[in-house]
Enzyme design. Structure first.
Site: not given
Length: 341
Positions: A156-158, A160
Site C-alpha cells: 500500500i506504501y508503493a 500511495t
C-alpha cells in the site's frame, strides 16, 4: 535568493536537503509533524541544527491539517515546494495501511492544493514530490528506467506513491504547474532512520546482536548515499519541466509528459549491490563481524532494485557515485559519535 518550502524537514532526507540549501544561502521553511513513528529525539536533534541557520523557519503540524499547511505556505511565499513528508516504511504499511492513505494521499493532495494557489499567485516555479523505487513493484526488467511499467505495486506504501505521481500529473496538466516526481532508491547515511536496515544493522553489529537477513541474503539494492540524493534534488530544482508542444518534442528516454509540464526522475546510484556485500561494508566499518539470522523473504518485498539514472545525468550533468564502503564508513562514524558507542 531562492525560497524553498520543504515538507518533512525534520526527516532524514528533508534535513539533509534543508541543510544543503541553507548553506547555499537559500531561505527555507520547514513543515513537519514530528510524529513518533520512530525516535522523536532524533527528529528534534535534526530540527535544532536547522534552527541554527538564520535563513530557516518552520511549522510543526500534520499534513492533513490543511489550515496550518495553507497558512505556512501562504506566509512563506515559496519559489519551490519540495514535498518529502510521508508515512514511511514499506513493512509498516502491512500493519497500518490507513495511516498511508491519510498522510500519503490526503497529505499530498493538500500540498498540491497549496502549490496550485501559489502558482496562481505567480510566485511558485516548481513543485517537487518524492516517490519511490517501490512503485516498480512486480516489474523485473532492470535497471529500472522511468519509462518502465510501474503499475503493479506490491504494498500500500508503493500504491500511495504511485497515486501521488498520477495526482501530480493531473495538477500539472490542469494548472500549468511544473512538477518533478523523483523515485528514490534505498537511501542511507548519517542521521538515517533507525527503522531502516542500514541503521538497524549498524546498531546490532556494534552491540554484538544478531541481524535479520531476509531471503538468506539473496537480495540486491541500489543503495544511494543521502548526500548524493539531495544533490540530485538540488540540481533538479533548477530544471523544471516545461509543457511540450507535442510528443515529437520529447527527447528519447525523457519521461516528460506530452500533456503536462511533468516528469518523473530516478535518483539512484546505478549499482546493484548484494545485501551480503552491504553487510560486509558495515562489518568493515564497525570492525566486527555480524551474527546473521537468515530468514525467508518478507511479504511485499522484492528481491532486487536497480536504477537507471541516465535521465538525471542528462538533465543535470550529475551522477550519484558514493560507493557503499565509503558511505557506510561515514555512517558508522556518525553513529558512534551520535550515540556514544
Amino acid at each position: 535568493m531562492t525560497r524553498v518550502f520543504i515538507t518533512g524537514s525534520a526527516g532524514f532526507i528533508g534535513f539533509h536537503l534543508a541543510q544543503l540549501l541553507l548553506e547555499e544561502g537559500a531561505e527555507v521553511h520547514g513543515f513537519d509533524a514530528l510524529t513518533d513513528y520512530y525516535d522523536v529525539t532524533l527528529k528534534q536533534a535534526r530540527r535544532a541544527i536547522l534552527q541554527g541557520y538564520a535563513g530557516y523557519s518552520d511549522t510543526v503540524a500534520m499534513l492533513e491539517d490543511m489550515e496550518a499547511l495553507q497558512a505556512a505556505c501562504d506566509g512563506f511565499a515559496p519559489d519551490v515546494i519540495v514535498h518529502l513528508a510521508a508515512q514511511a516504511g514499506v513493512r509498516y504499511s502491512l500493519e497500518n495501511p490507513r495511516a498511508y492513505i491519510e498522510s500519503n494521499v490526503v497529505g499530498a493532495f493538500n500540498v498540491m492544493e497549496c502549490a496550485r494557489e501559489a502558482r496562481a499567485g505567480g510566485g511558485l516555479r516548481h513543485l517537487m514530490m518524492a516517490s519511490t523505487s517501490s512503485v516498480y513493484g512486480a516489474n523485473t526488467d532492470m535497471p529500472y528506467a522511468e519509462a518502465h511499467k510501474a503499475d503493479l505495486p506490491l504494498t500500500i506504501y508503493a500504491a500511495t506513491k504511485k497515486a501521488n505521481e498520477a495526482m501530480g500529473h493531473s495538477y500539472a496538466h490542469l494548472h500549468d504547474l511544473p512538477t518533478t516526481m523523483f523515485r528514490f532508491f534505498t537511501v542511507y547515511g548519517p542521521w538515517g532512520r533507525p527503522d531502516m536496515a542500514p541503521m538497524k544493522f549498524t546498531r546490532r553489529i556494534l552491540a554484538g546482536e544478531p541481524i535479520d537477513v531476509y531471503n538468506h541474503g539473496e537480495m540486491w539494492r541500489d543503495f544511494t548515499y543521502v548526500d548524493d540524493l539531495v544533490r540530485g534534488i538540488r540540481l533538479l530544482m533548477d530544471a523544471p519541466p516545461g509543457r511540450p508542444a507535442g510528443a515529437g518534442d520529447i527527447a528519447p528516454g525523457d519521461s516528460l509528459s506530452p500533456a503536462a509540464p511533468w516528469r518523473v526522475v530516478n535518483i539512484g546510484n546505478s549499482q546493484k549491490v548484494k545485501l551480503t556485500d552491504f553487510i560486509a561494508a558495515i562489518e568493515a566499518a564497525a570492525g566486527r563481524p555480524a551474527i546473521r539470522n537468515d530468514m525467508e523473504m518478507q511479504q511485499g518485498d522484492v528481491p532486487a532494485t536497480w536504477a537507471d539514472a541516465a535521465l538525471l545525468h542528462r538533465l543535470t550533468g550529475y551522477r550519484p557515485e558514493t560507493d557503499v564502503a565509503t558511505g557506510m564508513a561515514r555512517t558508522v562514524a556518525w553513529y558512534r559519535d551520535y550515540y556514544g558507542v
